[in-house]
Enzyme design. Sequence first.
Site, PDB file in Angstrom:
ATOM      1  CB  SER A 190      -0.943   0.001   1.196  1.00  0.00           C
ATOM      2  OG  SER A 190      -0.190  -0.074   2.395  1.00  0.00           O
ATOM      3  CG  HIS A 218      -4.227  -1.588  -0.789  1.00  0.00           C
ATOM      4  ND1 HIS A 218      -4.825  -0.348  -0.822  1.00  0.00           N
ATOM      5  CD2 HIS A 218      -3.772  -1.745   0.473  1.00  0.00           C
ATOM      6  CE1 HIS A 218      -4.732   0.235   0.362  1.00  0.00           C
ATOM      7  NE2 HIS A 218      -4.089  -0.600   1.168  1.00  0.00           N
ATOM      8  CE  LYS A 249      -7.272  -0.811   2.433  1.00  0.00           C
ATOM      9  NZ  LYS A 249      -6.869  -1.872   3.366  1.00  0.00           N
TER      10      LYS A 249
HETATM   11  C1  LIG Z   1      -6.596  -2.244   4.726  1.00  0.00           C
HETATM   12  C2  LIG Z   1      -5.853  -3.490   4.868  1.00  0.00           C
HETATM   13  C3  LIG Z   1      -6.217  -4.449   5.815  1.00  0.00           C
HETATM   14  C4  LIG Z   1      -7.311  -4.211   6.825  1.00  0.00           C
HETATM   15  O1  LIG Z   1      -8.561  -4.302   6.258  1.00  0.00           O
HETATM   16  P1  LIG Z   1      -9.844  -4.041   7.180  1.00  0.00           P
HETATM   17  O2  LIG Z   1     -10.907  -4.855   6.551  1.00  0.00           O
HETATM   18  O3  LIG Z   1     -10.089  -2.573   7.136  1.00  0.00           O
HETATM   19  O4  LIG Z   1      -9.490  -4.504   8.549  1.00  0.00           O
HETATM   20  C5  LIG Z   1      -5.526  -5.643   5.839  1.00  0.00           C
HETATM   21  N1  LIG Z   1      -4.499  -5.879   4.985  1.00  0.00           N
HETATM   22  C6  LIG Z   1      -4.100  -4.965   4.086  1.00  0.00           C
HETATM   23  C7  LIG Z   1      -2.979  -5.281   3.150  1.00  0.00           C
HETATM   24  C8  LIG Z   1      -4.759  -3.743   3.996  1.00  0.00           C
HETATM   25  O5  LIG Z   1      -4.358  -2.833   3.115  1.00  0.00           O
END
Ligand SMILES: *Cc1c(COP(=O)(O)O)cnc(C)c1O
Length: 403
Positions: A190, A218, A249
């Site tokens: 990310s 992502h 996301k």
């Molecule tokens: C955003 C993210 C998470 C967490 O996701 P949530 O559902 O908001 O807990 C986990 N792993 C990665 C790689 C992320 O970018």
Amino acid sequence: MAFTDAVRSGFQKELEGLRAAGIFKTERFIHSAQAADIEVEFPAGAAPKKVVNMCANNYLGLSSHPEVVAAAHAGLDSRGYGMSSVRFICGTQDIHRELEGRMTEFLGTEDTILFPSCMDANAGVFEAILNESDVMISDRLVHASIIDGIRLCKAERDTFKHADMEHLESKLELHAARRLKVVITDGVFSMDGDTPPLDEMSRLCEKRGALLFVDDSHSTGFIGRTGRGTHEKYGVVGKVDIITTTFGKALGGASGGCVSGRRELVEMCRQRARPYLFSNTIAPVVVAGVLRVLDLISKSTERRDKLEKNAAYWRKGLTSAGFVLKEGDTPIVPVMLFNAKLSQDFSRDLFEEGIYAVGFFFPVVPKGAARIRTQISAGHETSHLDKALSAFIKVGKKYEIHR
Ligand SMILES: *Cc1c(COP(=O)(O)O)cnc(C)c1O
């Protein structure tokens, strides 16, 4: 009272330390729905200002899509607001089963289990399937939630240099005698927006008898020709043993996550994963919204295609204007400024110009690698990107950072 003045002042000093180090986080209050155009109160108390959002994970622009909102309303009406239970007691509805089936189909795996979040999926999955006889070998830049999941598991831990396949192979050789070896990576990292070579990784895992774990948070919904994720991009659909991903996301952005992969591993999670067993079911309203998101993105690749075009347009604009970017082809486009203070000043000045993008610096990224991370959305129109580019150029001139 045990929370004495001395205890309080200890914490006050610690918080002051964060401020002094410039790493104290403050939130900006959004007065509108999540979208390309939002109204933001900043600093606190100021009248909300209309700005272009360049830092949401709203990759497909579905967070406030009318059809998703309508489906969520319908879900609320037909299945109620809350379940007041964990899944295995009385918290499983038909639509939870339906969403697990739809994710399995979308990701091309064998089975799927929902979690309250992907953070929870990562926190629970390793402990549920591994024991002291096993080893977890993770990329050194994996997401914080994976690091926490690894900490909760009794298997041996090791790491390999970021996306370095030679180093990974040496680690697989080193741990050859273990019962199970699991190679762990993010699908898209990310902070840099890069993707590891999953094709090579998958081949290495096959050759060395290891399982492959990919967190595609992502990526799910837009990476790969039909948006299945990094496994589609690298031609290894069906070969990633465990995928974790989020609904928070691209897939509507509300909340929730899942583990998807080999049937028996998913079943182990259903029996043993603590965040699954001991935390509440995903709310029906969210499940109904995600189901509609899957309808929309399975029917047409229009949104991920537009996202790809937008991201390419944005990269080209910034590059022509002389900005230094992290190379890549994802909608995560980091504009490198290198200097921590500059990244904060730059972000503040962008906001003045009506552009919302935040600056990242150590310890979130390495020292001397401060940046503004921009994230492109299918919800952006060319006019948004042009406006943002003009602002970047104007602020860039002020600080004399581009040619
Ligand atoms: C955003 C993210 C998470 C967490 O996701 P949530 O559902 O908001 O807990 C986990 N792993 C990665 C790689 C992320 O970018």
